[in-house]
Structures are given as structure tokens and as C-alpha cells.
Scaffold this motif. Structure first.
Motif, short mmCIF file in Angstrom:
data_model
loop_
_atom_site.label_atom_id
_atom_site.label_comp_id
_atom_site.label_asym_id
_atom_site.label_seq_id
_atom_site.Cartn_x
_atom_site.Cartn_y
_atom_site.Cartn_z
N TYR A 9 13.13 -2.67 -18.19
CA TYR A 9 13.10 -3.33 -16.88
C TYR A 9 11.74 -3.18 -16.21
CZ TYR A 9 18.10 -3.94 -17.43
OH TYR A 9 19.32 -4.33 -17.91
N SER A 10 11.07 -2.06 -16.41
CA SER A 10 9.71 -1.89 -15.87
C SER A 10 8.77 -2.92 -16.47
CB SER A 10 9.21 -0.48 -16.15
OG SER A 10 10.01 0.49 -15.54
N GLY A 32 3.21 -6.74 -11.39
CA GLY A 32 2.99 -5.52 -10.62
C GLY A 32 4.05 -4.48 -10.93
N GLU A 33 3.75 -3.21 -10.62
CA GLU A 33 4.69 -2.11 -10.85
C GLU A 33 5.47 -1.87 -9.56
OE1 GLU A 33 2.76 0.68 -14.21
OE2 GLU A 33 1.84 0.88 -12.23
N LEU A 34 6.50 -2.67 -9.37
CA LEU A 34 7.28 -2.62 -8.13
C LEU A 34 8.13 -1.36 -8.06
CD1 LEU A 34 8.40 -6.36 -8.10
CD2 LEU A 34 6.43 -5.34 -6.95
N ASN A 35 8.07 -0.66 -6.91
CA ASN A 35 8.85 0.56 -6.68
C ASN A 35 8.69 1.58 -7.79
OD1 ASN A 35 10.62 -1.86 -5.35
ND2 ASN A 35 10.76 0.01 -4.13
N ARG A 36 7.51 1.61 -8.37
CA ARG A 36 7.24 2.52 -9.47
C ARG A 36 7.32 3.98 -9.03
NH1 ARG A 36 7.29 3.70 -14.79
NH2 ARG A 36 5.37 4.62 -15.58
N TYR A 37 6.98 4.26 -7.77
CA TYR A 37 6.87 5.64 -7.32
C TYR A 37 8.00 6.08 -6.39
CZ TYR A 37 2.24 4.91 -9.23
OH TYR A 37 1.20 4.61 -10.08
N ASP A 38 8.95 5.17 -6.09
CA ASP A 38 10.08 5.59 -5.25
C ASP A 38 11.43 5.17 -5.80
OD1 ASP A 38 10.31 2.89 -4.73
OD2 ASP A 38 9.65 3.01 -2.65
N GLY A 39 11.45 4.34 -6.83
CA GLY A 39 12.71 3.97 -7.47
C GLY A 39 13.59 3.05 -6.66
N SER A 40 13.25 2.80 -5.41
CA SER A 40 13.97 1.94 -4.45
C SER A 40 15.24 2.59 -3.89
CB SER A 40 14.32 0.57 -5.04
OG SER A 40 15.52 0.58 -5.76
#
Length: 394
Positions: free
Chosen positions: A285-286, A295-303
Motif C-alpha cells: 500500500y505504501s 508522495g509518502e502520505l502519512n508515512r510518519y504518523d500512520g493516520s
């Protein structure tokens, strides 16, 4: 409304809203929350000498997590992030512990007035956001801003505790709270608000009416596709989880669980370390999100918070998620069984905040620097967990 109550209302609103303004400008909640905490530090500096030893223990534990995480980090250029984040989080928790103490010693009348004031202000914020009447500056670049919040979900997380407290204060208030929560959910549209509506409904409805409530909700759900003013595609795209659904929110949510699984398997259930989410390897999914949206969406917070906690703390994150789920169930039962005017205020606040954290944990979160999450940690550290009145009796 007396002068003291105005000051308290403005202070709490500033605490809830200003971090979102900073987030829109700088992309971080922590800076805004830290700045507000410093202001409160100046205001309540003398009271810091009475900090509970349990809060200091929690602070020391978080600092150790930050130091330990530097040993796990892959990108040595980012080695300062866990330490700085841990220090900021510790300072915020210490200040919040003073604020929580002050709220808990407030008499019930003043507390009720405070909740009423903030809830009514949130109604104004919500309806202005529905009609998009407050978008300006950096907010014009956002998809669905609800000034001062960056998006409806962020607003929903701040709205939830006060709407629930307002509803519990007098059950007759539910005739205002429930419809408005649902209106916000449909009008924005926003799934977080709809989830909050169901939680409020399940707390309010007597047991003998629960079946009727579920039947009513089911009938409404079946009618939704025929109501042209409701964006039915928005909701179906967020609740149908399969690879063929290319909705960005759906893919980001699935990516969050995928990241948790990858981090658990690659780290032997130890996790990546505090504030190290994003260093785990990418998955299906990434890669799909990067391919489609570049882009790397919500890569650092997981949403959502469970994803971040499990990625960073491994099996401890899993245990924490189970703990919050169990406490949320107890909170639900407690709020159903108690009367606001009779229930212990500490237990009521803890139960409401726990349900808010449950929503952040599994549906939509804004990282560790969420007022709901920090208040939850403070109350847990202060051993405010036991529901001293009606839960045990029930």
C-alpha cells in the motif's frame, strides 16, 4: 458568565485550537502545543512544586524511551528527533498535570458552565466550517479546512469530549447534540463524526431501546443512497477495504496496519523506537500510494494512533492498544450506568477522554501531541482509572 469562567474558556480553547494553527503553518502539532504549555507554565509556575511523583515517573520513563530510541534509529541524521520529541512531550505532560489538577478541583457548577461555553463555541466553528466561511491564508490550500482546524477530523477529535460531556450533563441536551453530530458527519462529510455519533447514541440509549436504535440507524443507512444531498460515495469508499478501492483515505488506513505488521515482523516485535515511524520498509500500500499520488502520505504518523504506537513500540504498542480498548469498554459501561450529577468527576472525565483516545487510536489520530491523548496519560499516571461509583456496582 463571570470573569474567571471567561479566562478559563479562552485558555482551554487556545490550548485546543492554537496547535492546529501551527500545524497548518509548520506541519507539526508539537510546536504549537509546546508553546501553549510554556504560557501555562508561566501562569502556574508556583504549582509545579506540587507535581505528583507518578507524573515525574512517567516523565522519566518517556525520556528513557527517547534515549533508547536513538540506538534503534537507522538514519543517523535524524538522531535528535526522538530525544527532542521526548523532552517536549515530558514538559507538556508536566504542565498538563497541573491543568488537570485545576480542572478536577473546580466545583461542578463552574465545570458545567465551562463545558457549555466550549461546546457552544464549537457549534459556531462547526457551522462556519460546513459553509466554508473561514478559509483564508494557508487554509485556502487545504481540502476541507474548519478554521482553526486543518480538517473536519481534527475538529471532530476536539469536539467529541465536550459534546459528550455536554450531553451527559443533562440527558435532554442529547436532542441537540446527537442531531448536530450527525449533521456535521453528513455535511462535511466526515466518517469520524459519524463514528462519534454512534458512540454517543449507544451511550445515551437505554438498553431496552438499543435494538430500536440499531434498527433505526439501519433504516437510515438503507435510505442514504436515495438521498441526493448525502455524498454516499464518500462513506462507501472509506468503509469498504479492498485493493480495488483506490480512495486515498482507504489506502492510507490500510497502509497504517500494513506498516504495523511490517515493523512487528522485521523488529522481532520490539518496534522501531519512539518517533522512528517511517524507517520501516515499505509495503504494497505504501508503494501503491507513492505510485498514484507521488508522495509518502502519512508515512510518519500512520493516520491513526495504533499504527504509530505499534510500529514504534512493537508488542508494548499492541498491549497498550488492548489496554485502551478494555478501558474504553469499561468507560462505555460506566457512562451508561452513571448520572452526571452523581458520578465522580474524575471518573467521568477519564471515561470521556478514554473514548476519545479510542477513536484516535483506531480511526483517526493526530500523533502523540493530541490534548486528548496527553490528558489520558496524565490521568493514568495519577491512577485515576478506577470508576469509583457506579461501574463496580453494575
Amino acid at each position: 458568565m463571570n470573569k474567571l469562567n471567561i479566562i478559563e474558556t479562552v485558555g482551554i480553547l487556545f490550548l485546543l485550537c492554537f496547535p492546529s494553527v501551527v500545524y497548518v503553518s509548520l506541519g507539526s502539532f508539537s510546536y504549537g502545543l509546546f508553546f501553549v504549555s510554556l504560557l501555562f507554565l508561566v501562569r502556574f509556575f508556583k504549582e509545579l512544586v506540587f507535581i505528583d511523583k507518578k507524573i515525574l515517573t512517567l516523565a522519566f520513563f518517556l525520556l528513557c524511551l527517547g534515549l533508547y530510541s536513538t540506538l534503534l534509529i537507522i538514519d543517523r541524521d535524524a538522531i535528535s528527533k526522538p530525544i527532542i520529541s521526548a523532552i517536549i512531550l515530558v514538559l507538556i505532560i508536566i504542565i498538563f498535570s497541573v491543568l488537570v489538577d485545576r480542572v478536577l478541583i473546580t466545583n461542578r457548577t463552574d465545570f458545567n458552565r465551562l463545558v457549555k461555553n466550549i461546546y457552544h463555541i464549537f457549534l459556531v466553528i462547526g457551522f462556519l466550517g460546513v459553509f466554508n466561511l473561514t478559509a483564508f491564508g494557508a487554509y485556502l490550500d487545504l481540502n476541507k479546512p474548519v478554521f482553526p482546524f486543518a480538517e473536519p477530523s481534527h475538529f471532530a477529535l476536539a469536539y467529541f469530549p465536550f459534546s459528550l460531556l455536554y450531553m451527559l450533563k443533562e440527558k435532554s441536551n442529547a436532542f441537540l447534540v446527537l442531531p448536530i453530530t450527525l449533521i456535521f458527519g453528513i455535511s462535511f462529510p466526515n466518517l469520524t463524526f459519524v463514528i462519534i455519533f454512534f458512540i454517543q447514541l449507544l451511550i445515551l440509549a437505554p438498553l431496552r431501546y438499543l435494538f430500536f436504535s440499531f434498527t433505526l440507524v439501519l433504516c437510515i443507512s438503507l435510505l442514504i443512497p436515495f438521498l441526493e444531498f448525502i455524498d454516499f460515495d464518500y462513506f462507501t469508499s472509506r468503509i469498504i477495504f479492498d485493493p480495488s478501492n483506490m480512495n486515498i483515505s482507504n489506502l492510507v488506513y490500510l497502509k497504517g496496519w500494513e506498516a504495523a505488521y511490517i515493523a512487528l515482523s522485521d523488529s522481532f516485535f520490539l518496534g522501531m523506537g519512539f518517533q522512528n515511524m517511517g524507517f520501516e520498509r515499505t509495503g504494497y500500500y505504501s508503494d501503491l500510494l507513492f505510485l498514484i499520488y507521488k508522495g509518502e502520505l502519512n508515512r510518519y504518523d500512520g493516520s491513526f494512533l495504533a499504527s504509530k504506537i505499534i510500529v514504534e513500540f512493537g508488542f508494548l504498542g499492541v498491549l497498550f492498544s488492548i489496554f485502551v480498548t478494555w478501558q474504553s469498554l469499561k468507560s462505555y459501561l460506566f457512562l451508561r450506568a452513571t448520572k452526571f450529577c452523581e458520578g465522580d468527576l474524575v471518573s467521568i472525565i477519564y471515561a470521556v477522554v478514554t473514548l476519545a483516545v479510542f477513536v484516535e487510536l483506531f480511526f483517526r489520530g493526530i500523533s502523540y501531541f493530541s490534548p486528548n491523548f496527553i490528558v489520558f496519560l496524565v490521568l493514568v499516571a495519577k491512577n485515576s482509572i478506577p470508576f469509583r461509583n457506579k461501574l463496580n456496582a453494575s
